[in-house]
Enzyme design. Structure first.
Site, mmCIF file in Angstrom:
data_model
loop_
_atom_site.group_PDB
_atom_site.id
_atom_site.type_symbol
_atom_site.label_atom_id
_atom_site.label_comp_id
_atom_site.label_asym_id
_atom_site.label_seq_id
_atom_site.Cartn_x
_atom_site.Cartn_y
_atom_site.Cartn_z
ATOM 1 N N THR A 157 -0.323 -19.776 -2.662
ATOM 2 C CA THR A 157 -0.017 -20.773 -3.710
ATOM 3 C C THR A 157 0.702 -20.146 -4.904
ATOM 4 O OG1 THR A 157 -2.090 -20.344 -4.873
ATOM 5 C CG2 THR A 157 -2.147 -22.023 -3.128
ATOM 6 N N ASP B 19 7.048 -4.848 -5.871
ATOM 7 C CA ASP B 19 5.677 -5.082 -6.329
ATOM 8 C C ASP B 19 5.273 -3.950 -7.281
ATOM 9 O OD1 ASP B 19 2.757 -4.960 -6.458
ATOM 10 O OD2 ASP B 19 2.819 -6.532 -4.935
ATOM 11 N N ASP C 53 1.861 -2.099 -6.571
ATOM 12 C CA ASP C 53 1.919 -1.202 -5.409
ATOM 13 C C ASP C 53 2.741 0.042 -5.717
ATOM 14 O OD1 ASP C 53 0.306 -2.695 -3.765
ATOM 15 O OD2 ASP C 53 1.964 -3.790 -2.833
HETATM 16 C C1 PRP Z 1 1.914 -9.107 -10.364
HETATM 17 C C2 PRP Z 1 2.338 -8.711 -11.765
HETATM 18 C C3 PRP Z 1 1.867 -9.868 -12.587
HETATM 19 C C4 PRP Z 1 2.093 -11.045 -11.665
HETATM 20 C C5 PRP Z 1 3.362 -11.727 -12.068
HETATM 21 O O1 PRP Z 1 0.581 -8.853 -10.184
HETATM 22 O O2 PRP Z 1 1.832 -7.483 -12.176
HETATM 23 O O3 PRP Z 1 0.507 -9.778 -12.966
HETATM 24 O O4 PRP Z 1 2.224 -10.499 -10.331
HETATM 25 O O5 PRP Z 1 3.563 -12.854 -11.329
HETATM 26 P P1 PRP Z 1 3.463 -14.316 -11.965
HETATM 27 O O6 PRP Z 1 4.261 -14.319 -13.222
HETATM 28 O O7 PRP Z 1 4.091 -15.169 -10.883
HETATM 29 O O8 PRP Z 1 2.023 -14.655 -12.186
HETATM 30 P P2 PRP Z 1 -0.159 -9.048 -8.778
HETATM 31 O O9 PRP Z 1 -0.762 -10.407 -8.695
HETATM 32 O O10 PRP Z 1 0.785 -8.682 -7.666
HETATM 33 O O11 PRP Z 1 -1.349 -8.026 -8.862
HETATM 34 P P3 PRP Z 1 -1.339 -6.427 -8.971
HETATM 35 O O12 PRP Z 1 -0.861 -6.076 -10.365
HETATM 36 O O13 PRP Z 1 -2.764 -6.076 -8.755
HETATM 37 O O14 PRP Z 1 -0.425 -5.881 -7.909
HETATM 38 N N1 URA Z 2 4.877 -9.369 -9.121
HETATM 39 C C1 URA Z 2 5.536 -8.204 -8.900
HETATM 40 O O1 URA Z 2 4.915 -7.129 -8.898
HETATM 41 N N2 URA Z 2 6.840 -8.263 -8.672
HETATM 42 C C2 URA Z 2 7.535 -9.420 -8.675
HETATM 43 O O2 URA Z 2 8.765 -9.393 -8.460
HETATM 44 C C3 URA Z 2 6.839 -10.606 -8.910
HETATM 45 C C4 URA Z 2 5.499 -10.561 -9.137
#
Ligand code: PRP
Ligand code: URA
Length: 211
Positions: free
Chosen positions: A111, A202, A205
Site C-alpha cells: 500500500t 533504498d 539498505d
Molecule cells: C524509506 C525512507 C523514508 C520512506 C520514504 O524508508 O527512508 O522513511 O521510505 O518514503 P515515503 O515518503 O513514501 O513514506 P523505508 O520505509 O524503506 O524504511 P527503512 O528506512 O527502514 O529502509
Molecule cells: N525510500 C527509499 O529509500 N528510496 C526511495 O526512492 C523511496 C523511498
C-alpha cells in the site's frame, strides 16, 4: 521550483557533487554513509541558522564583552528509522549536545502507507525539532512522523532530507503547511513502485548494507 515558501532547496555544488556520488550504484556502504553524514551537516548548517541565544559575559584578553551563545537544550534531532540514522552524526558535529529521539516507520510494500513501529522521544516542549530522513517519496512517512511530533508540542519542526520529489513535497506541505522542508535535491518523479527516480535506491539498505 517554488512549490512552497517553506521549501528550502539547498542547491550547492558541494552538496550536488556528494549526492551524485551517493546515487552511483557502485558506491559502497562506507562511502554512502560518509556522504550522508557530510550532506546532513551542510543541510543542518542551513536549518540551524536561527536559534534562541542567551547574552553571555565573555572575558577576552582585552576586555569584558557580552556575546550571544546558543541557548542550551533548544534542539532535538528525530531521525526516522532506519535511514534517518545516517544523518544524525553530521548534525551532532554542529550541535553536539542535542537530544536525539527515534521514530520507527516502514513503508508497507503493497500500500506504500507508513506504519509506525517505534517511538522514543525526549521532551519536545518549546524545542526546535529537526526531523531527519534522507528520502521524501510519497510523503507518507514524514507526514505521519510530523503528526506524531506535533502531539508533543514543539516550538518548530524542520524536515531535512537529501532527495525529494515534487509529489512528496506537495503531500507533506498539504498535510503540514507550517513546517519547513530542507532538501538537497528535488528529483523528477516516483516510479510505479513509488521509488524516487533517478534517486539513489533504498537509502536504508544502502546505509546498512542489508541488500
Ligand atoms: C524509506 C525512507 C523514508 C520512506 C520514504 O524508508 O527512508 O522513511 O521510505 O518514503 P515515503 O515518503 O513514501 O513514506 P523505508 O520505509 O524503506 O524504511 P527503512 O528506512 O527502514 O529502509
Ligand atoms: N525510500 C527509499 O529509500 N528510496 C526511495 O526512492 C523511496 C523511498
Amino acid at each position: 521550483m517554488n512549490i512552497n515558501s517553506n521549501l528550502k532547496h539547498i542547491n550547492h555544488c558541494l552538496i550536488n557533487h556528494k549526492v551524485s556520488l551517493m546515487r552511483d550504484k557502485g558506491t559502497g556502504t562506507k562511502e554512502f554513509r560518509e556522504y550522508a553524514k557530510e550532506i546532513a551537516l551542510m543541510l543542518g548548517y542551513e536549518a540551524l541558522r536561527e536559534l534562541p541565544t542567551v547574552p553571555t559575559k565573555i572575558v577576552t584578553p582585552l576586555e569584558t564583552t557580552t556575546q550571544n551563545l546558543i541557548k542550551k537544550d533548544s534542539v532535538v534531532l528525530l531521525p526516522i528509522l532506519r535511514a534517518g540514522l545516517g544523518m544524525v552524526d553530521g548534525i551532532l558535529t554542529l550541535i553536539p549536545t542535542a537530544a536525539v529521539g527515534h521514530i520507527g516507520m516502514y513503508r508497507d510494500h503493497q500500500t506504500f502507507e507508513a506504519k509506525e513501529y517505534f517511538c522514543k522521544m525526549p521532551t519536545l516542549t518549546d524545542k526546535t525539532v529537526l526531523l531527519l530522513d534522507p528520502m521524501l517519496a510519497t510523503g507518507g512517512s514524514a507526514s505521519a512522523a510530523v503528526k506524531l511530533i506535533k502531539t508533543h508540542k514543539p516550538k518548530k519542526i524542520k524536515f531535512l532530507c537529501i532527495v525529494s520529489v515534487p509529489y512528496g513535497i506537495e503531500q507533506l506541505t498539504k498535510n503540514h503547511s507550517d513546517i519547513e522542508i530542507y532538501t538537497a535535491c528535488i528529483d523528477r518523479e516516483l516510479n510505479a513502485d513509488k521509488y524516487i527516480v533517478p534517486g539513489l535506491g533504498d537509502a536504508g539498505d544502502r546505509l546498512f548494507g542489508t541488500k
